[in-house]
Design a protein around this motif. Structure first.
Motif, PDB file in Angstrom:
ATOM      1  N   GLN B 396      62.185 -48.739 -26.037  1.00  0.00           N
ATOM      2  CA  GLN B 396      61.595 -49.417 -27.197  1.00  0.00           C
ATOM      3  C   GLN B 396      61.052 -50.749 -26.713  1.00  0.00           C
ATOM      4  OE1 GLN B 396      61.266 -48.018 -30.130  1.00  0.00           O
ATOM      5  NE2 GLN B 396      62.524 -46.232 -29.622  1.00  0.00           N
ATOM      6  N   LEU B 422      51.495 -46.505 -24.758  1.00  0.00           N
ATOM      7  CA  LEU B 422      52.634 -45.601 -24.862  1.00  0.00           C
ATOM      8  C   LEU B 422      52.460 -44.460 -23.879  1.00  0.00           C
ATOM      9  CD1 LEU B 422      52.639 -45.599 -28.705  1.00  0.00           C
ATOM     10  CD2 LEU B 422      54.671 -46.110 -27.383  1.00  0.00           C
ATOM     11  N   ILE B 423      53.510 -44.164 -23.147  1.00  0.00           N
ATOM     12  CA  ILE B 423      53.477 -43.033 -22.225  1.00  0.00           C
ATOM     13  C   ILE B 423      54.620 -42.113 -22.621  1.00  0.00           C
ATOM     14  CG2 ILE B 423      53.629 -42.323 -19.818  1.00  0.00           C
ATOM     15  CD1 ILE B 423      52.550 -45.098 -19.064  1.00  0.00           C
ATOM     16  N   CYS B 427      59.139 -42.738 -26.901  1.00  0.00           N
ATOM     17  CA  CYS B 427      59.331 -44.181 -26.823  1.00  0.00           C
ATOM     18  C   CYS B 427      58.663 -44.820 -28.037  1.00  0.00           C
ATOM     19  CB  CYS B 427      58.725 -44.716 -25.540  1.00  0.00           C
ATOM     20  SG  CYS B 427      57.052 -44.151 -25.254  1.00  0.00           S
ATOM     21  N   GLY B 428      58.882 -46.094 -28.215  1.00  0.00           N
ATOM     22  CA  GLY B 428      58.279 -46.775 -29.348  1.00  0.00           C
ATOM     23  C   GLY B 428      57.661 -48.090 -28.918  1.00  0.00           C
ATOM     24  N   ALA B 429      56.579 -48.455 -29.574  1.00  0.00           N
ATOM     25  CA  ALA B 429      55.959 -49.752 -29.306  1.00  0.00           C
ATOM     26  C   ALA B 429      55.757 -50.451 -30.642  1.00  0.00           C
ATOM     27  CB  ALA B 429      54.616 -49.569 -28.616  1.00  0.00           C
ATOM     28  N   HIS B 430      56.171 -51.685 -30.706  1.00  0.00           N
ATOM     29  CA  HIS B 430      56.148 -52.386 -31.983  1.00  0.00           C
ATOM     30  C   HIS B 430      55.560 -53.768 -31.819  1.00  0.00           C
ATOM     31  CE1 HIS B 430      58.821 -49.097 -32.666  1.00  0.00           C
ATOM     32  NE2 HIS B 430      59.631 -49.560 -31.735  1.00  0.00           N
ATOM     33  N   THR B 431      54.917 -54.219 -32.852  1.00  0.00           N
ATOM     34  CA  THR B 431      54.307 -55.533 -32.822  1.00  0.00           C
ATOM     35  C   THR B 431      54.710 -56.284 -34.073  1.00  0.00           C
ATOM     36  OG1 THR B 431      52.411 -54.334 -31.962  1.00  0.00           O
ATOM     37  CG2 THR B 431      52.121 -56.673 -32.332  1.00  0.00           C
ATOM     38  N   THR B 449      46.565 -53.873 -30.447  1.00  0.00           N
ATOM     39  CA  THR B 449      46.223 -52.458 -30.423  1.00  0.00           C
ATOM     40  C   THR B 449      47.376 -51.670 -29.801  1.00  0.00           C
ATOM     41  OG1 THR B 449      45.271 -52.550 -28.220  1.00  0.00           O
ATOM     42  CG2 THR B 449      43.762 -52.921 -30.045  1.00  0.00           C
ATOM     43  N   THR B 450      47.473 -50.434 -30.193  1.00  0.00           N
ATOM     44  CA  THR B 450      48.430 -49.534 -29.560  1.00  0.00           C
ATOM     45  C   THR B 450      47.717 -48.223 -29.301  1.00  0.00           C
ATOM     46  OG1 THR B 450      50.199 -50.509 -30.836  1.00  0.00           O
ATOM     47  CG2 THR B 450      50.667 -48.411 -29.791  1.00  0.00           C
ATOM     48  N   SER B 451      47.870 -47.718 -28.109  1.00  0.00           N
ATOM     49  CA  SER B 451      47.219 -46.448 -27.824  1.00  0.00           C
ATOM     50  C   SER B 451      47.899 -45.799 -26.638  1.00  0.00           C
ATOM     51  CB  SER B 451      45.744 -46.680 -27.523  1.00  0.00           C
ATOM     52  OG  SER B 451      45.631 -47.555 -26.431  1.00  0.00           O
TER      53      SER B 451
END
Lengths: 420, 508
Positions: B396, B422-423, B427-431, B449-451
Motif C-alpha cells: 500500500q 501500480l504494478i 496493491c493499492g495507491a492512494h493520494t 494521476t494513477t495508472s
C-alpha cells in the motif's frame, strides 16, 4: 461510540435533542421506524463531529452549528419552477403537498408510506459515520417516494421543491428510475427565513437508463443546510449531477455515488458561490465498484468576502473495477484575503488497470486576462465580473441542454447582482 | 484459484527475500536493559556525558510522551508496538570515542565494506581516490569538480552511537562543524541549545517526543555565515543489534548565505521481528542559505510474507527561517515494512523556497504513508512537490501532503504533482492532499494521476528486443526521472539500481 461518557452538550445539540423528544411522537412510521430514528439521534447524543473527525476536518459541525430553531416554520413561498412545464412536487415546511399525478411516474407521499408500514428502506443512514443521514433519519417528517417506470422517457422534468418559511425542517426524496428510462430531476432547496434544514435524496438509476439531476440551493444567508445526495448506478447507467450552492450560512452538501453497474458513467458538475460569512462544504465520495466505469467531476468555486469554502472529493476504485477512467478537478477563485478555501481531493485505488487523476487549483483572477480586457477599454469591475462569470459558465455550458443552461445562468446573474 | 497462486509465486520471488544488506555484524555490544523509564533516560544521558539541561529536556519529553497517544490516522496497519520490549541503548563496546580510523573495530569496518557502494565510504575512508580511477563497478564515472574528485565526509552511526566521522579537520578549516550530535552537545552546547528542538518542538508528535526522550546519536552540522561547504556531507545509519530501536537526531544549521548538501543512507540486518526506527531531523536555513537533504532509505523491508522489517516513523522538518532561504528534500524510499514520514518545510522567511522530491517504491507487504507539508507563512514564498509512488505486490503506497498559505503569505506559490504507478492488482495507491489557501494572491496547483504502465509504452520498448522486465525498469526509471535528477551524482546511480532491484519479480 463509548468515548463520550462525560460529554457536555452544546446548546445546539441540546436543542436538537429537545426537538427530537418533542417530535418523535408525531413523526410518521411504526415502531420499527421509530427505532431507526432513535438510532439516528445517537449522533447528536454522542456529540456532533468536530474537526478531529476526518470527514468533517474543515467543517467543525459541533462548533459551527449554533442556532437550532425548535418549531416548523410556516408561510413558505412557492417557487416558480426552474424550467417551465416541469411537474412540481412540493414539500412545504416539512410536509408534502399538492398533486402527485405525473405520467409514467408513481409518486407517493413518504409519510403515507411510512404510516402504512412501508418504506423502511427509505429511512436509513448510509453507514455508522453518516451524520447527515443519521440526523435526517431521526427527523425526516415527509417527502416523496418516486418510481419511474421501465422504458419511460419523461417529456418534462420533475421538480422537487423543499421549501420552508424558516424553522426546522427535514425532508427526504427517494427516487428509483427503471431500466432503459430517461428522466430529469430538479431539486430546489430554498426558504424565506432563518432555518435548519436537512434534506436527503436517494436515487437508483436502472440498467441502461439516463438521468440528469440538478440541485439548486438558495437558502437565506442565516440558514443551516445539511444535505445528502446518494445514488447507485446500474449497468450502463448514466447520471449527470449538477450542484449549485448560492446561499445559506452553513452548508454541507454530500454526494455519495456508487458506480456499481459495469459500464456506468457518472458526471458531476458543481458551481459554488460563496459570499458574506458563508461556509459551504461539498463532500463527495465516489465508488467505482464495477469494471469499465467512468466519471468526471468538475467543481468551480468563487469565494469572496469572509466566506469559507471546502471541497473534499474521494474516488475509491475497488479491486474489481478494472478499466476505470476517473478524473476530478476542483478550481477555485479566491477573491478576498479574508476568505479561505480548502480542498482535499483523494484517490484510493486498488485496481491497477486504471486511469485516474485529479487536479486542484486555487488562484486569484489571472492578471493577464484582466489586462487584456482592460486594455480594450473595459473597466476593472466589469472585466473582473466577466472573467468570474466565464469561469463558472464554462461548467454550466457543459450540460448541453439549452433550457437548463439558460435557467442556471440566470441564477448566476441573479447572484452577481446581489453580491456584485 | 490459479491466478492467485500465480501472483503469490511471483511475489515469492521478489527482492524483499533477497535483501542484500541482510547480514549481521557480531560485535560485542554494550546494551542498556530493555524497557523505557526515567532510569534508562538517565543512563543514556550519563553514557553520553551530557550536561544537566539536556537530561532535563529529555525527562520533560518523556513526561509529555507518557500523556500522548500513538497516532492512527496514517494508512498503515501494524500490531501494537510494545515500547517496553526494546533496548533503547546499544553501542559497540570497543569504541570509547574513536579519534582515528585505526581505533575503529575492524569488524565494523568490514560491515561498512559489505554495505558497499551507496557512499563508497570504504574508498573514502581509505584515503583520497586517484583521479582517472573513478569508474565504479557498473561503469559509471563519478563526476569531477574542477579536476578534483568530489569527496564525501561521512558520519557513520551504528545502532546508538556515531562510530566515525571523516574529514573533520578539513571541514573545520572551512569553519564547518560536522560531528555526532553527542559530541556537539559536549563541544558546542551554545549552538545546540540555541537550535535543537526549535523546528520540531518536544511535543510535536508521538514519535518525535519519544525521540527527544531517548535519542542516542545522530549528526550535527553547522555551516557558518557565507560558507559553501566544500564537500558533500553524509551519514550512514545502520541498525545492527537485535531488539533495539534506533533513535537518531540530526540537526543542520546553515547560517546566512551558507550552503550544504547532506546525504543520508540506511540499512539494517534481516530479521524476523520488527524493529523500530524513530528519527528526528531538523534543518534551519537563515537568510540566503540553502540546505539540500537527500535520503536513500533502504531499511530491511520484511520478507515475502510480510514478516519482519523496520518500522520507520520519522519526523523531518526544515525551517526556512531567513529571507530567500531554500530547503530541498529528496528521498528515495525503497525499504522499511512501514514508512511514516513527511519531510516538511516551514517557509517563514520572505521569498523562501521549499522543495520536495520523492520516489517511494513499495513491494511485498510494505506500507508507505509518506508525503510533505509546505507551510507558507512569508511573502512570495514558493514550493514545489514532485512525488512518484510505485506500488507492486501486496503493498500500500500513500501520498499524504499538505500545502497551506497563511493569511499574510501574499503571492505564495505551490506546484504539486503526485503520480502513482501500480504494478499488479493486489496493491493499492492512494493520494490524500490537503490544500488550504487563506490568501487571495496565493496560487496553488495540484495534480495527481494513477495508472499502470501503458501497454503501448511496453510494446514500443519490447518490440525493440528488450525483455519485459528490463522494459518495465526502463519505463519506471523514466517515470521517476524528475526526482532522480535532483539527487547528488553519488546517489543517483545507486538509487536507479535500487528501484530496479526493488521491483524485480513484480512482473511476469
Amino acid at each position: 461510540m463509548n468515548m463520550h461518557v462525560n460529554l457536555q452538550h452544546t446548546p445546539a445539540e441540546r436543542a436538537l435533542l429537545e426537538a427530537f423528544d418533542a417530535r418523535i411522537g408525531n413523526l410518521p412510521g411504526d415502531g420499527l421506524i421509530a427505532a431507526k430514528r432513535r438510532e439516528g439521534i445517537e449522533v447528536v447524543k454522542a456529540g456532533l463531529p468536530t474537526r478531529h473527525v476526518e470527514a468533517w476536518h474543515y467543517t467543525d459541525l459541533r462548533r459551527l452549528l449554533s442556532a437550532v430553531p425548535a418549531e416548523h416554520g410556516s408561510g413558505a413561498q412557492p417557487l416558480a419552477p426552474l424550467l417551465s412545464g416541469s411537474n412540481v412536487l412540493t414539500v412545504e415546511n416539512g410536509e408534502a403537498a399538492g398533486s402527485t399525478d405525473i405520467p409514467h411516474v408513481a409518486v407517493s407521499r413518504l409519510s403515507a408510506k411510512l404510516d402504512e408500514g412501508q418504506g423502511y428502506e427509505q429511512i436509513t443512514q448510509a453507514d455508522a459515520a453518516d451524520v447527515i443521514g443519521a440526523l435526517n433519519t431521526a427527523f425526516a417528517s415527509d417527502g416523496f417516494v418516486i418510481a419511474v417506470a421501465d422504458g419511460a422517457q419523461l417529456a418534462a422534468p420533475v421538480e422537487l421543491q423543499n421549501i420552508h418559511g424558516g424553522g426546522q425542517v427535514h425532508a427526504r426524496f427517494a427516487v428509483s428510475v427503471g431500466a432503459g428510462s430517461r428522466a430529469q430531476f430538479i431539486e430546489r432547496q430554498a426558504g424565506n427565513s432563518k432555518a435548519l434544514s436537512s434534506s436527503l435524496s436517494t436515487l437508483h438509476v436502472g440498467d441502461d437508463s439516463e438521468v440528469m439531476w440538478l440541485i439548486v440551493q438558495e437558502q437565506t444567508a442565516d440558514s443551516t443546510h445539511l444535505a445528502q445526495f446518494r445514488a447507485k448506478l446500474g449497468r450502463n447507467a448514466k447520471l449527470t449531477l449538477f450542484v449549485m450552492n448560492a446561499g445559506g450560512k452553513l452548508v454541507r452538501q454530500e454526494v455519495r455515488v456508487d458506480a456499481a453497474g459495469s459500464g456506468s458513467d457518472f458526471q458531476l458538475r458543481g458551481v459554488n458561490l460563496l459570499a458574506g460569512d458563508n461556509h459551504t462544504d461539498v463532500t463527495m465520495v465516489l465508488d467505482h465498484s464495477a469494471p469499465n466505469t467512468g466519471s468526471r467531476e468538475v467543481i468551480r468555486n468563487v469565494v469572496t468576502d469572509r466566506a469559507h469554502g471546502v471541497f473534499q472529493g474521494r474516488i475509491n476504485v475497488h479491486q474489481i473495477a478494472q478499466k476505470t477512467d476517473a478524473k476530478m478537478a476542483c478550481n477555485t477563485l479566491l477573491l478576498s484575503d479574508d476568505a479561505d478555501f480548502s480542498a482535499k481531493p483523494e484517490l484510493e485505488i486498488f485496481a491497477d488497470d486504471v486511469a485516474c487523476g485529479h487536479g486542484a487549483t486555487v488562484t486569484d483572477i489571472n492578471q493577464q486576462h484582466l489586462f487584456y480586457l482592460m486594455a480594450r477599454g473595459i473597466d476593472e469591475k466589469t472585466a473582473r465580473g466577466l472573467l468570474v462569470k466565464a469561469f463558472l459558465a464554462e461548467v454550466i455550458e457543459e450540460l448541453e441542454d439549452e433550457a437548463v443552461i439558460e435557467a442556471l445562468e440566470a441564477k448566476l446573474d441573479a447572484w452577481f447582482v446581489q453580491h456584485g | 484459484m490459479p491466478a492467485v497462486q500465480e501472483t503469490i509465486d511471483q511475489v515469492r520471488l521478489i527482492d524483499v527475500d533477497q535483501y542484500k544488506y541482510g547480514f549481521e555484524t557480531t560485535i560485542e555490544m554494550d546494551k542498556a536493559p530493555k524497557g523505557l523509564n526515567e532510569d534508562i533516560i538517565r543512563l543514556i544521558s550519563a553514557k553520553k556525558n551530557e550536561p544537566q539541561w539536556m537530561l532535563d529536556w529529555r525527562l520533560e519529553a518523556y513526561e509529555r510522551w507518557k500523556t500522548l497517544e500513538e497516532p492512527t490516522w496514517a494508512r498503515v496497519d501494524y500490531p501494537k508496538i510494545d515500547f517496553q520490549d526494546i533496548h533503547y541503548y546499544a553501542a559497540p563496546k570497543s569504541t570509547p570515542g574513536p579519534t582515528s580510523l585505526a581505533e575503529v573495530d575492524p569488524e565494523l569496518l568490514r560491515t561498512y565494506e559489505k554495505l558497499g557502494i551507496p557512499l563508497r565510504e570504504q574508498e573514502i575512508l581509505a584515503g583520497v581516490k586517484k583521479p582517472g580511477h573513478e569508474a565504479s563497478e557498473d561503469g559509471v564515472v563519478a563526476d569531477e569538480v574542477v579536476g578534483e574528485k568530489r569527496r564525501v565526509a561521512v558520519d557513520a552511526v551504528f545502532d546508538s552511537v556515531s562510530v566515525v566521522t571523516t574529514f573533520k579537520e578539513e571541514l573545520a578549516k572551512a569553519g564547518v562543524i560536522f560531528c555526532s550530535i553527542s559530541e556537539a552537545i559536549r563541544e558546542h552546547p551554545e549552538l545546540v541549545r540555541k537550535y535543537l528542538g526549535t523546528v520540531v518542538p518536544t511535543s510535536d508528535n508521538y514519535y518525535a517526543t519519544l525521540n527527544t526522550a531517548v535519542f542516542t546519536d545522530g549528526s550535527f552540522v553547522f555551516v557558518p555565515k557565507g560558507v559553501r561547504c566544500p564537500m558533500e556531507l553524509s551519514t550512514y545509519f545502520r541498525i545492527n543489534e537485535k531488539n533495539t530501536g534506533q533513535f537518531e537526531r540530526t540537526l543542520i544549521i546553515a547560517e546566512e548565505g551558507a550552503y550544504v548538501s547532506y546525504l543520508e543512507g540506511c540499512t539494517a540486518p534481516q530479521r524476523d521481528e520488527n524493529q523500530l526506527h524513530a528519527a528526528v531531523v531538523e534543518l534551519i536555513a537563515l537568510d540566503d542559505a540553502e540546505i539540500k537533504y537527500s535520503t536513500v532509505q533502504n531499511w530491511y523491508p520484511g520478507d515475502a510474507q510480510g514478516k519482519g522489517g523496520i518500522y520507520n516513523f520519522v519526523t523531518k522538518r526544515g525551517d526556512c527561517r531567513g529571507h530567500r532561504s531554500k530547503i530541498s528534500w529528496t528521498q528515495v524510499e525503497t525499504g522499511s515494512a512501514i514508512t511514516w514520514k513527511y519531510p516538511s518545510c516551514i517557509l517563514r522567511g520572505d521569498d523562501s523556497r521549499g522543495e520536495f522530491y520523492s520516489i517511494a517504491v513499495s513491494n511485498g507487504f510494505q506500507q508507505v504513508d509518506s508525503g510533505t507539508k509546505m507551510i507558507h507563512l512569508g511573502k512570495n514564498t514558493s514550493s514545489r512537490i514532485i512525488s512518484k509512488g510505485i506500488a507492486a505486490g501486496f503493498s500500500q503506497n500513500t501520498y499524504r501532503g499538505q500545502v497551506s498559505a497563511h493569511r499574510k503569505a501574499t503571492s505564495a506559490r505551490n506546484f504539486t504533482q503526485c503520480d502513482s504507478l501500480l504494478i499488479g492488482d493486489r496493491c493499492g495507491a492512494h493520494t490524500v492532499p490537503y490544500i488550504e489557501a487563506k490568501n487571495a494572491t496565493a496560487q496553488f496547483e495540484h495534480e495527481a494521476t494513477t495508472s499502470k504502465i501503458s501497454e503501448d509504452q511496453l510494446f514500443y520498448v519490447m518490440q525493440r528486443g528488450i525483455p519485459e522486465e528490463e522494459a518495465i525498469a526502463l519505463i519506471v526509471n523514466g517515470f521517476v526521472k524528475d526526482v532522480i535528477q535532483e539527487l547528488p551524482m553519488e546517489f543517483a546511480v545507486e538509487a536507479q539500481k535500487l528501484i530496479g532491484i526493488s521491483l524485480e519479480g513484480s512482473v511476469g
